[in-house]
Scaffold this motif. Sequence first.
Motif, PDB file in Angstrom:
ATOM      1  N   GLN A   1       9.076  -5.901  11.582  1.00  0.00           N
ATOM      2  CA  GLN A   1       8.021  -6.865  11.233  1.00  0.00           C
ATOM      3  C   GLN A   1       6.635  -6.259  11.442  1.00  0.00           C
ATOM      4  N   LEU A   2       6.491  -5.502  12.526  1.00  0.00           N
ATOM      5  CA  LEU A   2       5.192  -4.894  12.826  1.00  0.00           C
ATOM      6  C   LEU A   2       4.837  -3.832  11.789  1.00  0.00           C
ATOM      7  N   LEU A   3       5.806  -3.024  11.399  1.00  0.00           N
ATOM      8  CA  LEU A   3       5.559  -1.941  10.448  1.00  0.00           C
ATOM      9  C   LEU A   3       5.302  -2.457   9.041  1.00  0.00           C
ATOM     10  N   ALA A   4       5.676  -3.710   8.770  1.00  0.00           N
ATOM     11  CA  ALA A   4       5.446  -4.282   7.438  1.00  0.00           C
ATOM     12  C   ALA A   4       4.029  -4.807   7.262  1.00  0.00           C
ATOM     13  N   ILE A   5       3.241  -4.854   8.348  1.00  0.00           N
ATOM     14  CA  ILE A   5       1.918  -5.485   8.292  1.00  0.00           C
ATOM     15  C   ILE A   5       0.819  -4.586   7.735  1.00  0.00           C
ATOM     16  N   PRO A   6       0.767  -3.280   8.077  1.00  0.00           N
ATOM     17  CA  PRO A   6      -0.371  -2.466   7.614  1.00  0.00           C
ATOM     18  C   PRO A   6      -0.586  -2.541   6.110  1.00  0.00           C
ATOM     19  N   ALA A   7      -1.858  -2.639   5.718  1.00  0.00           N
ATOM     20  CA  ALA A   7      -2.212  -2.762   4.304  1.00  0.00           C
ATOM     21  C   ALA A   7      -2.002  -1.433   3.592  1.00  0.00           C
ATOM     22  N   LYS A   8      -1.543  -1.520   2.370  1.00  0.00           N
ATOM     23  CA  LYS A   8      -1.387  -0.332   1.532  1.00  0.00           C
ATOM     24  C   LYS A   8      -2.590  -0.270   0.603  1.00  0.00           C
ATOM     25  N   LEU A   9      -3.408   0.750   0.782  1.00  0.00           N
ATOM     26  CA  LEU A   9      -4.678   0.829   0.076  1.00  0.00           C
ATOM     27  C   LEU A   9      -4.644   1.825  -1.079  1.00  0.00           C
ATOM     28  N   ASP A  10      -3.427   2.140  -1.601  1.00  0.00           N
ATOM     29  CA  ASP A  10      -3.373   3.035  -2.751  1.00  0.00           C
ATOM     30  C   ASP A  10      -3.980   2.361  -3.983  1.00  0.00           C
ATOM     31  N   ALA A  11      -3.888   1.040  -4.049  1.00  0.00           N
ATOM     32  CA  ALA A  11      -4.533   0.283  -5.130  1.00  0.00           C
ATOM     33  C   ALA A  11      -5.223  -0.919  -4.502  1.00  0.00           C
ATOM     34  N   PRO A  12      -6.341  -0.690  -3.802  1.00  0.00           N
ATOM     35  CA  PRO A  12      -6.976  -1.773  -3.049  1.00  0.00           C
ATOM     36  C   PRO A  12      -7.558  -2.845  -3.955  1.00  0.00           C
ATOM     37  N   SER A  13      -7.595  -4.054  -3.435  1.00  0.00           N
ATOM     38  CA  SER A  13      -8.204  -5.169  -4.146  1.00  0.00           C
ATOM     39  C   SER A  13      -8.867  -6.074  -3.129  1.00  0.00           C
ATOM     40  N   ALA A  14      -9.694  -6.989  -3.615  1.00  0.00           N
ATOM     41  CA  ALA A  14     -10.326  -7.952  -2.712  1.00  0.00           C
ATOM     42  C   ALA A  14      -9.268  -8.763  -1.972  1.00  0.00           C
TER      43      ALA A  14
ATOM     44  N   LEU B   1     -13.099  -6.793  14.172  1.00  0.00           N
ATOM     45  CA  LEU B   1     -11.653  -6.708  13.986  1.00  0.00           C
ATOM     46  C   LEU B   1     -11.250  -5.312  13.556  1.00  0.00           C
ATOM     47  N   GLU B   2      -9.961  -5.031  13.680  1.00  0.00           N
ATOM     48  CA  GLU B   2      -9.406  -3.759  13.233  1.00  0.00           C
ATOM     49  C   GLU B   2      -8.239  -4.012  12.300  1.00  0.00           C
ATOM     50  N   ILE B   3      -8.124  -3.173  11.279  1.00  0.00           N
ATOM     51  CA  ILE B   3      -7.091  -3.333  10.269  1.00  0.00           C
ATOM     52  C   ILE B   3      -6.279  -2.036  10.168  1.00  0.00           C
ATOM     53  N   PRO B   4      -4.975  -2.087  10.424  1.00  0.00           N
ATOM     54  CA  PRO B   4      -4.149  -0.900  10.198  1.00  0.00           C
ATOM     55  C   PRO B   4      -3.852  -0.743   8.706  1.00  0.00           C
ATOM     56  N   PHE B   5      -3.862   0.493   8.233  1.00  0.00           N
ATOM     57  CA  PHE B   5      -3.536   0.718   6.830  1.00  0.00           C
ATOM     58  C   PHE B   5      -2.737   2.008   6.679  1.00  0.00           C
ATOM     59  N   VAL B   6      -1.947   2.057   5.625  1.00  0.00           N
ATOM     60  CA  VAL B   6      -1.012   3.151   5.415  1.00  0.00           C
ATOM     61  C   VAL B   6      -1.714   4.320   4.729  1.00  0.00           C
ATOM     62  N   THR B   7      -1.527   5.525   5.274  1.00  0.00           N
ATOM     63  CA  THR B   7      -1.997   6.745   4.627  1.00  0.00           C
ATOM     64  C   THR B   7      -0.800   7.683   4.471  1.00  0.00           C
ATOM     65  N   THR B   8      -1.017   8.786   3.792  1.00  0.00           N
ATOM     66  CA  THR B   8       0.077   9.755   3.631  1.00  0.00           C
ATOM     67  C   THR B   8       0.452  10.398   4.961  1.00  0.00           C
ATOM     68  N   GLN B   9      -0.445  10.352   5.951  1.00  0.00           N
ATOM     69  CA  GLN B   9      -0.154  10.940   7.261  1.00  0.00           C
ATOM     70  C   GLN B   9       0.396   9.928   8.256  1.00  0.00           C
ATOM     71  N   GLY B  10       0.457   8.659   7.876  1.00  0.00           N
ATOM     72  CA  GLY B  10       0.910   7.622   8.786  1.00  0.00           C
ATOM     73  C   GLY B  10      -0.041   6.436   8.752  1.00  0.00           C
ATOM     74  N   VAL B  11       0.038   5.607   9.788  1.00  0.00           N
ATOM     75  CA  VAL B  11      -0.788   4.400   9.843  1.00  0.00           C
ATOM     76  C   VAL B  11      -2.085   4.702  10.587  1.00  0.00           C
ATOM     77  N   ALA B  12      -3.208   4.548   9.900  1.00  0.00           N
ATOM     78  CA  ALA B  12      -4.534   4.700  10.506  1.00  0.00           C
ATOM     79  C   ALA B  12      -5.128   3.315  10.752  1.00  0.00           C
ATOM     80  N   VAL B  13      -6.253   3.271  11.448  1.00  0.00           N
ATOM     81  CA  VAL B  13      -6.886   1.991  11.779  1.00  0.00           C
ATOM     82  C   VAL B  13      -8.355   2.038  11.373  1.00  0.00           C
ATOM     83  N   ALA B  14      -8.781   1.049  10.604  1.00  0.00           N
ATOM     84  CA  ALA B  14     -10.187   0.897  10.238  1.00  0.00           C
ATOM     85  C   ALA B  14     -10.785  -0.218  11.082  1.00  0.00           C
ATOM     86  N   GLN B  15     -11.986  -0.008  11.577  1.00  0.00           N
ATOM     87  CA  GLN B  15     -12.666  -1.030  12.368  1.00  0.00           C
ATOM     88  C   GLN B  15     -13.767  -1.676  11.539  1.00  0.00           C
TER      89      GLN B  15
END
Length: 283
Positions: free
Chosen positions: A2-15, A180-194
């Motif tokens: 459940q936790l790993l399903a949360i990070p946003a995938k930003l390969d095709a970001p949208s509002a 707030l902080e948002i985890p998002f998926v990258t090719t290297q793993g899950v990074a965090v944007a603040q």
Amino acid sequence: AQLLAIPAKLDAPSAATVRDAVRNSGLFLEARVASEIRSPALAPGQGTIAPGDLKAALFTLRQALQSWMASVPASASDTGKPGIKGSVAAEVSHPDVAASPARAPVNRNSPAPPYRGAPTAGQQPVDPAGLGFSSTPDMARMLLDHADGAIARQVLMQVASLPEAGNPAASHVDGSHWNLEIPFVTTQGVAVAQFEIERDGQRASAAEVTAVPWRVNFSVDVEPMGPVHAQIALTGKRAAVRIWAERQNTAEALRSGLPELSGALRAAALDSDDIIVRDGVPA
């Protein structure tokens, strides 16, 4: 899972992607729970409390780890290192015991604790292979440490988002301020944007409310770009964008992409004439 399903995938970001990521960042968990409790339309137990919320998922993970570790026999907690024995449950209950050399090294990727008005900072992905687990209980202890740390950091974000005590912000202006902080998926793993999101309307009169700007600051740190910081101010239909890249080659690459950004802003019916990319860090 459940936790790993949360990070946003930003390969095709949208509002919508960013909006949902903000909603599910954990910042609003208690407010959402309180809203459902007060809802007269829901019978007791009928509501779905914060589905997909990051903080809720961390609480669930922590509870599951604590339950599992309490059930592990004392002999299973031996990590194979001389002089390190005792029950896993005891290590959870007594931090001084849990600080023994049996623990895996703590990740030092975390930025400074957040506070209101602090500069934003991104976090790079962490390679789990470098954490040095020596046993399954050792892995569980590290997961529990990180879950506790992540929850504590979210609490600090919530404190940093509270209204300033005694601040005479104009009552006719929405004085929203969120960290707030948002985890998002990258090719290297899950990074965090603040992120820091606020409405700057303390000095606005009632007639000026429609011209009060929204301001968004955010930072990411992903290779090969390195640290990148952005500030967006939206006043009516005018968008002012400032981007700082700490690496010169990244700044040059971002400047080459300004026509694409400008076109995207125009497609959103926004004035896009005020966009600047700078080298270094924000003042």
